[in-house]
Design a protein around this motif. Structure first.
Motif, short mmCIF file in Angstrom:
data_model
loop_
_atom_site.label_atom_id
_atom_site.label_comp_id
_atom_site.label_asym_id
_atom_site.label_seq_id
_atom_site.Cartn_x
_atom_site.Cartn_y
_atom_site.Cartn_z
N MET A 5 0.85 -1.17 0.00
CA MET A 5 0.00 0.00 0.00
C MET A 5 0.90 1.23 0.00
O MET A 5 1.72 1.42 0.88
CB MET A 5 -0.91 -0.03 1.22
N GLY A 6 0.73 2.08 -0.99
CA GLY A 6 1.58 3.24 -1.15
C GLY A 6 1.15 4.42 -0.30
O GLY A 6 0.10 4.41 0.34
N ALA A 7 1.97 5.43 -0.33
CA ALA A 7 1.68 6.64 0.44
C ALA A 7 0.44 7.34 -0.09
O ALA A 7 -0.33 7.91 0.68
CB ALA A 7 2.88 7.57 0.40
N SER A 8 0.24 7.28 -1.41
CA SER A 8 -0.93 7.95 -1.97
C SER A 8 -2.23 7.27 -1.52
O SER A 8 -3.24 7.94 -1.31
CB SER A 8 -0.85 7.98 -3.50
N ASP A 9 -2.19 5.93 -1.35
CA ASP A 9 -3.36 5.22 -0.85
C ASP A 9 -3.68 5.63 0.58
O ASP A 9 -4.84 5.83 0.94
CB ASP A 9 -3.15 3.71 -0.91
N LYS A 10 -2.63 5.76 1.38
CA LYS A 10 -2.82 6.18 2.78
C LYS A 10 -3.35 7.61 2.84
O LYS A 10 -4.22 7.92 3.66
CB LYS A 10 -1.52 6.06 3.56
N LEU A 11 -2.82 8.46 1.99
CA LEU A 11 -3.27 9.85 1.95
C LEU A 11 -4.73 9.93 1.53
O LEU A 11 -5.53 10.66 2.14
CB LEU A 11 -2.39 10.67 1.01
#
Length: 88
Positions: free
Chosen positions: A1-7
């Motif tokens: 899970m990438g940073a953009s998904d978390k954001l």
């Protein structure tokens, strides 16, 4: 899970929390404030506390129905095409 998904997940969670807090204040807490209170200026008339979710529900059900109908139509066309190819 990438940073953009978390954001994106965080933004969606924050949006949901803000909407929940606003709607809860509007629909559940506002009746306990005096009608001359300044807090009433931050909210639409109370009848919209019922109308707005009902409209959103209708639009959502229409979108789901349209998606399901579209999927069924595409699947039937695909089956008909395959049946024509088998008979040809």
């Amino acid at each position: 899970m990438g940073a953009s998904d978390k954001l994106l997940g965080g933004a969606m969670l924050l949006t949901a929390a803000v909407v929940f807090t606003y709607y809860t204040t509007w629909a559940m807490l506002l009746p306990f404030f005096d009608s001359s209170s300044e807090i009433h200026n931050f909210f639409p008339p109370r009848e919209w506390a019922v109308r707005l979710p009902a409209m959103i529900l209708l639009v959502g059900l229409f979108a789901i129905g349209t998606f399901v109908a579209n999927t069924i139509i595409k699947e039937n066309r695909k089956k008909a095409r395959q049946a024509r190819l088998r008979t040809a």
